[in-house]
Write a protein that holds these residues in place. Structure first.
Motif, PDB file in Angstrom:
ATOM      1  N   SER A  12       0.095 -34.616  34.142  1.00 30.94           N
ATOM      2  CA  SER A  12       1.356 -33.919  33.892  1.00 30.94           C
ATOM      3  C   SER A  12       1.066 -32.453  33.581  1.00 30.94           C
ATOM      4  CB  SER A  12       2.100 -34.559  32.722  1.00 30.94           C
ATOM      5  OG  SER A  12       2.530 -35.869  33.051  1.00 30.94           O
ATOM      6  N   ASP A  14       2.850 -28.070  34.243  1.00 30.59           N
ATOM      7  CA  ASP A  14       3.938 -27.219  34.712  1.00 30.59           C
ATOM      8  C   ASP A  14       3.512 -26.571  36.025  1.00 30.59           C
ATOM      9  OD1 ASP A  14       5.542 -24.669  35.075  1.00 30.59           O
ATOM     10  OD2 ASP A  14       6.553 -25.497  33.321  1.00 30.59           O
ATOM     11  N   ALA A 133       8.331 -32.209  45.715  1.00 28.99           N
ATOM     12  CA  ALA A 133       8.593 -33.182  44.652  1.00 28.99           C
ATOM     13  C   ALA A 133       9.993 -33.779  44.768  1.00 28.99           C
ATOM     14  CB  ALA A 133       8.412 -32.529  43.288  1.00 28.99           C
ATOM     15  N   ARG A 249       1.063 -39.314  44.560  1.00 30.91           N
ATOM     16  CA  ARG A 249       2.463 -39.164  44.157  1.00 30.91           C
ATOM     17  C   ARG A 249       2.657 -37.801  43.490  1.00 30.91           C
ATOM     18  NH1 ARG A 249       5.770 -43.548  43.901  1.00 30.91           N
ATOM     19  NH2 ARG A 249       6.975 -42.615  42.203  1.00 30.91           N
ATOM     20  N   GLU A 251       5.923 -35.857  41.639  1.00 29.68           N
ATOM     21  CA  GLU A 251       7.318 -36.044  41.245  1.00 29.68           C
ATOM     22  C   GLU A 251       7.649 -35.194  40.024  1.00 29.68           C
ATOM     23  OE1 GLU A 251       7.345 -40.240  40.819  1.00 29.68           O
ATOM     24  OE2 GLU A 251       5.897 -40.260  39.184  1.00 29.68           O
ATOM     25  N   LEU A 252       8.953 -34.946  39.864  1.00 32.06           N
ATOM     26  CA  LEU A 252       9.407 -34.192  38.702  1.00 32.06           C
ATOM     27  C   LEU A 252       9.135 -34.983  37.432  1.00 32.06           C
ATOM     28  CD1 LEU A 252      12.855 -32.801  39.938  1.00 32.06           C
ATOM     29  CD2 LEU A 252      10.620 -31.685  40.011  1.00 32.06           C
ATOM     30  N   ASP A 253       8.842 -34.256  36.358  1.00 31.57           N
ATOM     31  CA  ASP A 253       8.512 -34.881  35.073  1.00 31.57           C
ATOM     32  C   ASP A 253       9.328 -34.244  33.943  1.00 31.57           C
ATOM     33  OD1 ASP A 253       7.071 -36.710  33.513  1.00 31.57           O
ATOM     34  OD2 ASP A 253       5.576 -35.192  32.977  1.00 31.57           O
ATOM     35  N   GLY A 254      10.544 -33.835  34.264  1.00 32.58           N
ATOM     36  CA  GLY A 254      11.399 -33.190  33.271  1.00 32.58           C
ATOM     37  C   GLY A 254      12.409 -32.300  33.961  1.00 32.58           C
ATOM     38  N   PRO A 271       8.263 -28.927  35.505  1.00 35.64           N
ATOM     39  CA  PRO A 271       7.435 -30.024  34.991  1.00 35.64           C
ATOM     40  C   PRO A 271       7.149 -31.036  36.119  1.00 35.64           C
ATOM     41  CG  PRO A 271       9.374 -29.643  33.607  1.00 35.64           C
ATOM     42  CD  PRO A 271       9.600 -28.902  34.875  1.00 35.64           C
ATOM     43  N   LEU A 272       5.878 -31.315  36.327  1.00 37.63           N
ATOM     44  CA  LEU A 272       5.479 -32.220  37.399  1.00 37.63           C
ATOM     45  C   LEU A 272       4.521 -33.286  36.880  1.00 37.63           C
ATOM     46  CD1 LEU A 272       4.707 -29.682  40.295  1.00 37.63           C
ATOM     47  CD2 LEU A 272       6.703 -31.180  40.114  1.00 37.63           C
ATOM     48  N   HIS A 273       4.504 -34.408  37.593  1.00 37.72           N
ATOM     49  CA  HIS A 273       3.513 -35.463  37.362  1.00 37.72           C
ATOM     50  C   HIS A 273       2.932 -35.829  38.722  1.00 37.72           C
ATOM     51  CE1 HIS A 273       1.607 -38.843  35.260  1.00 37.72           C
ATOM     52  NE2 HIS A 273       1.810 -39.517  36.376  1.00 37.72           N
ATOM     53  N   THR A 275      -0.406 -38.139  40.785  1.00 43.69           N
ATOM     54  CA  THR A 275      -1.501 -39.104  40.730  1.00 43.69           C
ATOM     55  C   THR A 275      -2.414 -38.916  41.933  1.00 43.69           C
ATOM     56  OG1 THR A 275      -0.164 -40.783  41.865  1.00 43.69           O
ATOM     57  CG2 THR A 275      -0.136 -40.784  39.442  1.00 43.69           C
TER      58      THR A 275
END
Length: 277
Positions: A12, A14, A133, A249, A251-254, A271-273, A275
């Motif tokens: 995770s 930014d 994302a 992956r 994706e947005l994380d916030g 914010p991103l996550h 893997t």
């Protein structure tokens, strides 16, 4: 590759602060040949320049308030003795030595690279991360064929227009469409609108990395085309290709936060996550 690997270890992060700002502010000053780059000052200087292009509103006044610190620093960095002998800057000063331009013009040309060559690419990379994302099917296309990295970056430029508007000055009396333009008139070029024009683009409001977004105006056009556009393309392709190869992956994380700017359309926080494959 190293930057993406380090972010995968964190998972995770930014996307603006930790990737989009870090990459251009590291590689571009090296390409220009700065001996003592300061990433924060370079990014802040670019933001100041583009806010200064807009109306005299609060954004412009706040940006220009930092000029007392930023302008003397950037002016010093553009001097010949501050540059490595193998960068873009040294090549420009070599043109001054051969009489093609003056030494003062060489310094201004180096400054123009630093004015427009970092903040714009930061914005474009952040926008590309947001596009991928929020469009997972398009990210899968990129993962399945990393050679689409350049076309994905071009489509980002069309779809998000990192520089959304720019002014020009009419050198002569002319006519655009049916409108008469007097010499000396200021013309607002709304690049963001042109890049989403349904008369030019099929399904213009869809992000599609397979469309082949040739002819977009994100880098301007003709004599006013961005001088550093191929450097920006190389940077964008490098980042997107690394993501395609290494990330499973994204994706947005916030909550995403867009920044206000008189000329630039970009993100303040992303914010991103992600893997690893």
């Amino acid at each position: 590759d190293t930057l993406v690997d380090s972010l995968l270890e964190r998972a995770s992060f930014d996307g603006v602060r930790d990737l989009a700002e870090v990459f251009p502010s590291t590689v571009f000053p090296r390409a220009v040949g700065l001996r003592t780059p300061d990433s924060r000052r370079l990014i802040d200087y670019g933001a100041m320049v583009f806010n200064a292009l807009g109306p005299d509103n609060a954004l412009r006044r706040i940006a220009l308030a930092g000029a007392a610190d930023l302008v003397p620093w950037i002016t010093t960095q553009c001097q010949r003795e501050q540059l490595e002998p193998d960068g873009f800057g040294a090549a420009i000063y070599a043109a001054a030595d051969s009489g093609e331009i003056s030494t003062d013009e060489a310094a201004m040309l180096v400054r123009s690279l630093l004015s427009a060559g970092i903040d714009t690419t930061v914005t474009a990379l952040g926008n590309a991360l947001w596009c991928l994302a929020t469009h997972p099917q398009q990210f899968r296309l990129l993962q399945n064929d990393p050679d689409r990295a350049r076309s994905a970056f071009e489509e980002t430029l069309r779809f998000t227009s990192p520089v959304h508007a720019f002014c020009r000055t009419a050198a002569n009396d002319t006519t655009i469409g049916s409108i008469n333009i007097a010499a000396g008139s200021k013309i607002l070029c709304v690049l963001g609108a042109a890049n989403l024009d349904p008369a030019q683009w099929v399904q213009a409001h869809q992000f599609d990395i397979a469309r082949g977004a040739h002819g977009h105006l994100a880098f301007g056009v003709g004599i006013h085309a961005c001088a550093g556009q191929n450097v920006a393309r190389a940077e964008g392709e490098a980042v997107l290709r690394a993501l395609a190869h290494k990330v499973q992956r994204l994706e947005l994380d916030g909550s995403v936060r867009w920044q206000a700017n008189n000329a630039v359309h970009g993100l303040a926080s992303l914010p991103l996550h992600m893997t690893r494959k």
